[in-house]
Scaffold this motif. Structure first.
Motif, PDB file in Angstrom:
ATOM      1  N   VAL A 102       0.785  -1.278  -0.141  1.00 46.32           N
ATOM      2  CA  VAL A 102      -0.319   0.003  -0.055  1.00 46.32           C
ATOM      3  C   VAL A 102       0.886   1.268   0.003  1.00 46.32           C
ATOM      4  N   LYS A 103       1.925   1.217   0.809  1.00 52.22           N
ATOM      5  CA  LYS A 103       2.868   2.245   0.883  1.00 52.22           C
ATOM      6  C   LYS A 103       3.562   2.690  -0.567  1.00 52.22           C
ATOM      7  N   LEU A 104       3.725   1.540  -1.427  1.00 49.60           N
ATOM      8  CA  LEU A 104       4.372   1.761  -2.412  1.00 49.60           C
ATOM      9  C   LEU A 104       3.391   2.118  -3.614  1.00 49.60           C
ATOM     10  N   LEU A 105       2.155   1.906  -3.606  1.00 45.72           N
ATOM     11  CA  LEU A 105       1.362   2.022  -4.627  1.00 45.72           C
ATOM     12  C   LEU A 105       1.140   3.693  -5.087  1.00 45.72           C
ATOM     13  N   ALA A 106       0.950   4.494  -4.375  1.00 46.34           N
ATOM     14  CA  ALA A 106       0.908   5.904  -4.587  1.00 46.34           C
ATOM     15  C   ALA A 106       2.032   6.427  -5.336  1.00 46.34           C
ATOM     16  N   PRO A 107       3.348   6.231  -4.598  1.00 48.63           N
ATOM     17  CA  PRO A 107       4.397   6.869  -5.413  1.00 48.63           C
ATOM     18  C   PRO A 107       4.717   6.079  -6.763  1.00 48.63           C
ATOM     19  N   THR A 108       4.281   4.923  -7.040  1.00 47.75           N
ATOM     20  CA  THR A 108       4.241   4.186  -8.156  1.00 47.75           C
ATOM     21  C   THR A 108       3.462   4.840  -9.231  1.00 47.75           C
ATOM     22  N   VAL A 123      22.897   3.361  -7.910  1.00 47.65           N
ATOM     23  CA  VAL A 123      22.252   4.335  -6.986  1.00 47.65           C
ATOM     24  C   VAL A 123      22.779   4.404  -5.478  1.00 47.65           C
ATOM     25  N   ARG A 124      24.025   3.594  -5.405  1.00 48.18           N
ATOM     26  CA  ARG A 124      24.806   3.722  -4.271  1.00 48.18           C
ATOM     27  C   ARG A 124      24.717   4.999  -3.302  1.00 48.18           C
ATOM     28  N   ASP A 125      25.010   6.115  -4.006  1.00 45.91           N
ATOM     29  CA  ASP A 125      25.081   7.554  -3.159  1.00 45.91           C
ATOM     30  C   ASP A 125      23.700   8.062  -2.889  1.00 45.91           C
ATOM     31  N   HIS A 126      22.693   7.305  -3.513  1.00 49.06           N
ATOM     32  CA  HIS A 126      21.294   8.121  -3.226  1.00 49.06           C
ATOM     33  C   HIS A 126      20.408   7.147  -2.601  1.00 49.06           C
ATOM     34  N   SER A 127      20.807   5.798  -2.416  1.00 45.40           N
ATOM     35  CA  SER A 127      19.951   4.998  -1.780  1.00 45.40           C
ATOM     36  C   SER A 127      19.809   5.325  -0.318  1.00 45.40           C
ATOM     37  N   ALA A 128      18.575   5.292   0.174  1.00 42.43           N
ATOM     38  CA  ALA A 128      18.329   5.373   1.602  1.00 42.43           C
ATOM     39  C   ALA A 128      18.291   3.897   2.396  1.00 42.43           C
ATOM     40  N   ARG A 129      18.549   2.841   1.672  1.00 41.60           N
ATOM     41  CA  ARG A 129      18.416   1.531   2.343  1.00 41.60           C
ATOM     42  C   ARG A 129      19.751   1.152   2.801  1.00 41.60           C
ATOM     43  N   ALA A 130      19.982   0.576   3.798  1.00 38.72           N
ATOM     44  CA  ALA A 130      21.298   0.280   4.520  1.00 38.72           C
ATOM     45  C   ALA A 130      21.642  -0.968   4.282  1.00 38.72           C
ATOM     46  N   GLY A 131      20.808  -1.930   3.950  1.00 41.82           N
ATOM     47  CA  GLY A 131      21.308  -3.183   3.693  1.00 41.82           C
ATOM     48  C   GLY A 131      21.333  -3.430   2.115  1.00 41.82           C
ATOM     49  N   GLY A 132      21.723  -4.781   1.805  1.00 42.30           N
ATOM     50  CA  GLY A 132      21.841  -5.101   0.323  1.00 42.30           C
ATOM     51  C   GLY A 132      23.009  -4.722  -0.480  1.00 42.30           C
ATOM     52  N   ASP A 135      15.612   3.859  -4.849  1.00 53.43           N
ATOM     53  CA  ASP A 135      15.143   2.593  -4.106  1.00 53.43           C
ATOM     54  C   ASP A 135      13.855   1.820  -4.710  1.00 53.43           C
ATOM     55  N   THR A 136      13.520   2.394  -5.786  1.00 56.74           N
ATOM     56  CA  THR A 136      12.026   1.868  -6.273  1.00 56.74           C
ATOM     57  C   THR A 136      12.310   0.504  -6.502  1.00 56.74           C
ATOM     58  N   LEU A 137      13.440  -0.039  -7.387  1.00 57.85           N
ATOM     59  CA  LEU A 137      13.713  -1.330  -7.747  1.00 57.85           C
ATOM     60  C   LEU A 137      13.890  -2.425  -6.527  1.00 57.85           C
ATOM     61  N   GLN A 138      14.458  -1.686  -5.603  1.00 57.48           N
ATOM     62  CA  GLN A 138      14.950  -2.641  -4.453  1.00 57.48           C
ATOM     63  C   GLN A 138      13.682  -2.622  -3.440  1.00 57.48           C
ATOM     64  N   ASP A 139      12.828  -1.680  -3.352  1.00 53.85           N
ATOM     65  CA  ASP A 139      11.417  -1.815  -2.736  1.00 53.85           C
ATOM     66  C   ASP A 139      10.636  -2.938  -3.420  1.00 53.85           C
ATOM     67  N   TRP A 140      10.356  -2.776  -4.625  1.00 54.45           N
ATOM     68  CA  TRP A 140       9.452  -3.723  -5.258  1.00 54.45           C
ATOM     69  C   TRP A 140       9.830  -5.242  -5.371  1.00 54.45           C
ATOM     70  N   ALA A 141      11.408  -5.203  -5.392  1.00 55.59           N
ATOM     71  CA  ALA A 141      11.957  -6.583  -5.200  1.00 55.59           C
ATOM     72  C   ALA A 141      12.069  -7.393  -4.016  1.00 55.59           C
ATOM     73  N   GLN A 142      11.458  -6.564  -2.993  1.00 53.44           N
ATOM     74  CA  GLN A 142      11.463  -7.333  -1.736  1.00 53.44           C
ATOM     75  C   GLN A 142      10.044  -8.310  -1.825  1.00 53.44           C
ATOM     76  N   PHE A 143       9.267  -8.009  -2.490  1.00 52.63           N
ATOM     77  CA  PHE A 143       8.064  -8.856  -2.782  1.00 52.63           C
ATOM     78  C   PHE A 143       8.239 -10.119  -3.820  1.00 52.63           C
ATOM     79  N   ALA A 144       9.392 -10.378  -4.182  1.00 53.65           N
ATOM     80  CA  ALA A 144       9.715 -11.606  -5.095  1.00 53.65           C
ATOM     81  C   ALA A 144       9.881 -12.887  -4.195  1.00 53.65           C
TER      82      ALA A 144
END
Length: 463
Positions: free
Chosen positions: A197-203, A297-306, A348-357
């Motif tokens: 749900v959190k990803l639907l609006a920005p997507t 996107v390493r310099d712009h990502s807000a995700r610590a892991g991966g 982080d769009t690709l990383q966020d959606w990939a969580q649902f794989a």
């Protein structure tokens, strides 16, 4: 627990016996610079010393029972460097042909998932006195930038200097039990609807903006619009490799003379090489080829892991344009639009959606896709992958041996049986091509055209 990100895990799920997801590199070394002289034993020992306290090199994957969630990283309690660093020798006469044949064979072999996901082959007898280190690292563990950072643990600025990266990097998490993994997987699964749900609006906003860009002519190239070529279809597990060198000074001179970028010039040269290759075979499509270009996107990502901090854009290569200068002009304008379009997308769009794989579903889908040969039937998503990786501007030393060249090699996919990766290194640009052997058996015929295309573009722009 150190769980794989969805994007990292996706490269595990994408892998089949035909679609191998490791990243390779061929390092051509001058062993005469090694303090005390070269021997395989001394190189293996030095590698062992430098990877001993780097968690990446001694961690392996542990599956969650029933594949309810993405795997986790755990320490390989039985890690031994001799299982990862191997000695080989080229057959006579030990030249380019023998090296690429052996490298293609090594690239065709999957990594053992019961151990840390990397291998190095120390290949002796190249051009009489050179040594080649052929490395393999699974894409679940590295992207272009993180792969280069890991190699820095083994490299130095002088033959007898300490490595550029001095160990460390954190401790590997404790080994969790199966019951704990299942419990955490259940909690993670229950939380996914909220995350969606959190990803639907920005997507949805992103899609709306992309449609607007397409209507105004400022969008990046669209997927599923590429023409079909002989290397766009279902691939096999056989790999063929080629490499060549270009002058970084020439690329920069063209850049200065035309007000473009290094990436513009590299993509223009690639487009010219592909155009020439296909035209000579009577296979040149009327419309331009489209490439997927990975973007860090390493310099712009807000995700610590991966380990993988990447996104991608689609780029037209101008293979329908005969004049190299006109192709460069088109490429420069198109790349500006593509960059602006890409920057409008969250890092982080690709990383966020990939969580649902879903591990089990994803793997079954990939095998069904290959088994039904769907890549031969649906519209072509993209023709190939092209990566441009910035490398060291000065010579480096690998375990004390000077690196004369460093050829990067990326994976190929169903539907796009060729990968072109270029890396700058000490005043040169090293070009590495990996292809499915059945899709492009004559990869040398393509890679040899890169220096020729660069020279023609230099002549027309610099003089």
């Amino acid at each position: 627990m150190d769980r794989l990100s969805g994007l990292d895990a996706s490269f595990l799920y994408l892998e089949t016996p035909e679609q191998l997801m490791h990243v390779c590199a061929a390092l051509v070394l001058d062993p005469t610079t090694m303090p005390g002289g070269y021997s395989f034993e001394s190189m293996q020992r030095l590698i062992a010393e430098r990877v001993a306290d780097v968690p990446f090199f001694r961690r392996k994957i542990k599956r969650v029972p029933l594949r309810l969630d993405h795997p986790v990283w755990v320490d390989d309690e039985h890690f031994e460097v001799h299982r990862h660093v191997h000695r080989m020798a080229l057959p006579a006469p030990g030249g380019y042909r023998e090296l690429v044949e052996l490298a293609g064979h090594l690239a065709s072999q999957p990594l053992d998932r019961s151990r840390p996901l990397w291998q190095m082959y120390v290949i002796e007898g190249f051009e009489d006195d050179k040594v080649v280190v052929f490395s393999k690292m699974h894409h679940a563990t590295v992207d272009g930038v993180s792969g280069a950072n890991l190699i820095s643990h083994l490299c130095s600025l002088e033959a007898d200097a300490p490595p550029l990266a001095l160990g460390g990097g954190g401790e590997i998490a404790r080994r969790p039990g199966d019951l704990e993994l299942v419990g955490r997987a259940v909690v993670s699964t229950l939380a996914k609807p909220v995350q969606v749900v959190k990803l639907l609006a920005p997507t949805s906003q992103l899609i709306t903006r992309s449609v607007g860009r397409a209507r105004s002519g400022t969008a990046m190239a669209a997927p599923f619009t590429a023409p079909r070529t002989s290397f766009n279809g279902t691939i096999t597990g056989h790999r063929t490799i080629g490499y060549a060198d270009m002058s970084l000074a020439d690329v920069k001179a063209i850049k200065q003379a035309t007000g473009t970028t290094v990436n513009d010039v590299v993509l223009t040269v690639a487009g010219g090489a592909l155009r020439s290759y296909l035209q000579e075979r009577g296979e040149l499509p009327e419309s331009t080829l489209t490439a997927t270009v990975p973007v860090s996107v390493r310099d712009h990502s807000a995700r610590a892991g991966g380990a993988n901090k990447v996104s991608a854009l689609f780029a037209k290569l101008g293979t329908d344009i005969a004049d190299p200068v006109e192709r460069l002009t088109m490429m420069s304008a198109a790349n500006k639009h593509a960059k602006e379009h890409h920057q409008a997308i969250s890092a982080d769009t690709l990383q966020d959606w990939a969580q649902f794989a879903a591990p089990r579903t994803f793997g079954l889908a990939v095998r069904a896709y290959a088994g039904f040969r769907l890549a031969d039937r649906h519209p072509v998503v993209h023709n190939l992958v092209i990566s441009n990786v910035p490398g060291p501007p000065v010579p480096l030393y690998f375990a004390g041996a000077r690196i004369d060249a460093l050829y990067p090699l990326g994976p190929v996919f169903h539907g796009a049986g060729i990968n072109i990766t270029v890396m700058s290194h000490a005043g040169d640009i090293n070009v590495g091509i990996m292809a499915c052997r059945e899709s492009m058996p004559d990869v040398d015929d393509l890679v040899d055209r890169f220096p020729t295309q660069l020279e023609e573009l230099r002549r027309l722009t610099v003089g």
